[in-house]
Design a protein around this motif. Structure first.
Motif, short mmCIF file in Angstrom:
data_model
loop_
_atom_site.label_atom_id
_atom_site.label_comp_id
_atom_site.label_asym_id
_atom_site.label_seq_id
_atom_site.Cartn_x
_atom_site.Cartn_y
_atom_site.Cartn_z
N HIS A 23 0.82 -1.21 0.00
CA HIS A 23 0.00 0.00 0.00
C HIS A 23 0.86 1.26 0.00
CE1 HIS A 23 -3.51 -2.51 0.64
NE2 HIS A 23 -2.90 -3.07 1.68
N LYS B 6 -8.27 8.81 4.75
CA LYS B 6 -9.36 9.77 4.58
C LYS B 6 -10.04 10.11 5.89
CE LYS B 6 -11.23 7.02 1.58
NZ LYS B 6 -12.18 6.40 0.61
N GLU B 7 -9.88 9.25 6.90
CA GLU B 7 -10.54 9.44 8.19
C GLU B 7 -9.51 9.83 9.25
OE1 GLU B 7 -13.76 9.42 8.59
OE2 GLU B 7 -14.10 8.84 6.49
N PRO C 192 -8.25 6.13 11.50
CA PRO C 192 -8.46 4.98 10.60
C PRO C 192 -8.76 3.68 11.34
CG PRO C 192 -6.48 6.20 10.00
CD PRO C 192 -6.92 6.74 11.32
N ALA D 25 -12.38 2.41 12.04
CA ALA D 25 -13.18 1.81 10.97
C ALA D 25 -13.15 0.29 11.08
CB ALA D 25 -12.64 2.24 9.61
N ASP D 26 -14.15 -0.35 10.50
CA ASP D 26 -14.20 -1.81 10.52
C ASP D 26 -12.97 -2.41 9.84
OD1 ASP D 26 -16.62 -1.75 11.84
OD2 ASP D 26 -17.81 -1.89 10.00
N HIS D 27 -12.56 -1.80 8.75
CA HIS D 27 -11.37 -2.23 8.03
C HIS D 27 -10.55 -0.98 7.72
CE1 HIS D 27 -13.17 -6.21 7.61
NE2 HIS D 27 -14.26 -5.62 7.16
N LEU E 189 -7.94 -0.36 6.13
CA LEU E 189 -7.45 -0.18 4.77
C LEU E 189 -8.49 0.46 3.87
CD1 LEU E 189 -5.49 -3.52 4.20
CD2 LEU E 189 -4.54 -1.26 4.70
N ASP E 190 -9.77 0.32 4.24
CA ASP E 190 -10.84 0.94 3.44
C ASP E 190 -10.77 2.46 3.51
OD1 ASP E 190 -11.74 -1.55 2.76
OD2 ASP E 190 -13.34 -1.60 4.25
N THR E 191 -10.07 3.00 4.50
CA THR E 191 -10.00 4.45 4.64
C THR E 191 -8.73 5.04 4.01
OG1 THR E 191 -8.82 4.47 6.77
CG2 THR E 191 -11.21 4.20 6.85
N ASN F 122 -6.39 6.85 1.52
CA ASN F 122 -6.64 7.94 0.59
C ASN F 122 -5.98 7.61 -0.76
OD1 ASN F 122 -6.94 10.32 -0.81
ND2 ASN F 122 -5.71 11.55 0.59
#
Length: 548
Positions: free
Chosen positions: A280, A476-477, A480, A483-485, A487-489, A491
């Protein structure tokens, strides 16, 4: 730079200890990283605290590698840690490895066995976990808990000799399976691992657990103040238990402080390893990461990190630092020391018809407008220049302070120019501005002369090619991990690369040099630079870009 001193309750404790002549008036701290990843911003706080307290009170600070897990640790991480600590400006009193104490730790384990305070447990790892209980339910004694000291000695000796397979047995402390503190429910001291150790070699077949190793390593080094983050607060009773029941010459004091948390990033080594290993980011020194290696590559100076840690202080209160605060500390530092340069990121050609085609002139401009100690630089000027495309408009709004047809603007440190003609390419885009310069305006504004602001520029024949890497927040959050996951946040626009930028010749320099590009931001020379193209990483923008 005079940095205001924030609260530091640990400093207060040390001052009281010195007043009472505790530890014979000695201060000895340590920084004990595990060499299983690169250090990050959270570690910077701990480094500054441990080394800083030793410096302030004329004490000592060790660097110790808590290298008890051969499956995750290696030489690369150890080298990087040493480099990072020294880059921050600190030097250890002495260098240690927990693995150097392995035999001594085993001797203390035998002492626990002989005192009836440790036993070999032959349950499976799953059964040990299930029998440990929960926060609301007491644990259950192991069926092997009452083995005799002689049997435990024999089994532990055979574990050390490598007679048993991984997971067959563990050595556990015998404390209290009903304790409300789960850490005291017969914690594991040793597990079998048939794996070579990067520092200690292939001799060892059993490896100690962190909680057991940490307190005894502190004791063996004569540490007076063992400074840890709050996650170890519930481990302190176990830390003290080992030192109380064993025959040891001293008893270090463990003190916990709040860890550092920063918005829009993660300071979990496990998560950072995941970001690196899954691709990533581009390695441990990716400038988007909060690793010390990444921040160094991004151009953040060590003095800024030290100032940041001093400003946020040391307390027990957990909290999260706003990204805007962190970046403002960087700006304050860089604004004082970063030399100024001119760079055009989106160039448009300007031809000065009032100068001959081969005109070459060298202007002397200050490297810093307020810091005379940085001296001056020579900047070439010719009849062909590059300016930012955004500094010209066919339809300028009211109060436009840049270039337009028929309007004048001052070139930074040079002349006032006036746009007389605009040329377009086949797509209708502006490709060249034909201007005239006023030779009477070099470095001054004659009386009654009016120019629409000041813009930066680069001489086209002398310009160096550059790639510019702009960085936005990695996530983005703000949090991070909430969040549940996480990696979903991520950017997707955390890195933007600009090709074809042009910079003045004085932008050449050593890798890591940081400049303020006029009206752009702060940028550092990246190791990817070559003879054809300079590569710059944006360290921080000129203005706060984190406020919504």
């Amino acid at each position: 730079m005079n940095t205001p001193k924030a609260a530091n309750f640990i400093k207060n404790i040390i001052e009281q200890d010195l007043e009472q002549n505790k530890n014979q008036g000695k201060i000895h701290t340590r920084f004990p990283p595990e060499p299983n990843g690169y250090l990050h911003l959270g570690h910077v706080k701990s480094i500054c605290l441990n080394f800083g307290m030793a410096e302030e009170f004329n004490g000592k600070c060790n660097l110790r590698f808590d290298d008890t897990n051969p499956e995750k640790e290696n030489e690369e991480y150890m080298r990087a840690i040493k480099e990072d600590v020294q880059w921050l400006g600190f030097e250890w009193e002495s260098l240690h490895h927990a693995s150097d104490y392995f035999q001594t730790l085993i001797d203390y384990a035998y002492q626990l066995i002989d005192k009836g305070l440790a036993y070999v447990d032959s349950q499976s790892a799953e059964d040990i976990r299930l029998n440990r209980g929960t926060l609301t339910q007491a644990g259950q004694n192991s069926p092997y808990r009452n083995r005799s000291p002689e049997e435990n000695r024999d089994l532990f000796t055979r574990m050390i000799a490598g007679e048993f397979a991984d997971g067959t047995h563990v050595l556990r402390a015998k404390i209290d399976m009903s304790s409300p503190n789960i850490n005291l429910r017969d914690p594991t001291l040793y597990r079998i691992r048939h794996k070579a150790h990067f520092h200690a070699g292939e001799h060892w077949k059993v490896y100690p657990m962190y909680d057991y190793t940490h307190c005894l390593s502190d004791m063996l080094e004569g540490i007076t103040h063992s400074l840890c983050t709050l996650e170890f607060e519930n481990h302190r009773p176990l830390y003290d238990w080992f030192l109380n029941v064993l025959d040891t010459p001293c008893h270090p004091q463990q003190i916990e402080f709040a860890p550092l948390n920063l918005e829009y990033t993660v300071l979990s080594k496990r998560r950072l390893i995941q970001l690196v290993n899954e691709g990533h980011v581009n390695g441990w020194d990716d400038p988007r990461l909060p690793t010390i290696a990444g921040m160094r590559r991004r151009g953040i100076p060590p003095s800024a990190l030290r100032n940041f840690c001093q400003k946020i202080g040391i307390s027990k209160a957990d909290g999260t630092i706003e990204m805007s605060y962190f970046e403002n500390v960087l700006r304050d530092e860089l604004n004082q020391h970063a030399p100024r340069r001119m760079a055009v990121l989106n160039p448009i050609k300007v031809t000065l018809r009032t100068l001959e085609e081969n005109h070459e002139q060298w202007l002397e401009l200050p490297n810093h407008p307020q810091n005379d100690s940085l001296g001056n630089r020579q900047v070439p000027f010719s009849n062909t220049l590059y300016i930012e495309a955004d500094d010209y408009s066919d339809n300028p709004p009211k109060k436009w302070k840049r270039l337009a047809k028929g309007e004048s603007v001052r070139l930074r440190g040079a002349y006032v120019i006036t746009c007389e003609e605009v040329r377009y390419d086949e797509q209708g885009n502006v490709c060249e501005l034909i201007c005239r310069h006023d030779p009477e305006t070099l470095g001054k504004n004659p009386q009654g002369y009016k120019a629409n602001g000041v813009i930066h520029w680069v001489s086209a024949p002398h310009a160096l090619n550059a790639q510019i890497r702009h960085y936005d927040r990695l996530f983005k959050e703000p949090n991070p991990l909430a969040a549940d996951h996480f990696l979903d946040t991520l950017n997707p626009n955390s890195l933007t690369i600009i090709e074809g930028a042009k910079v003045e010749p004085a932008c050449q320099g050593e890798v890591g040099n940081v400049y303020q590009f006029e009206r752009q931001g702060y940028y550092a020379i990246d190791p990817d630079s070559n003879s054809d193209t300079l590569v710059f990483n944006q360290t921080v923008s000129l203005r706060d870009s984190w406020q919504n």
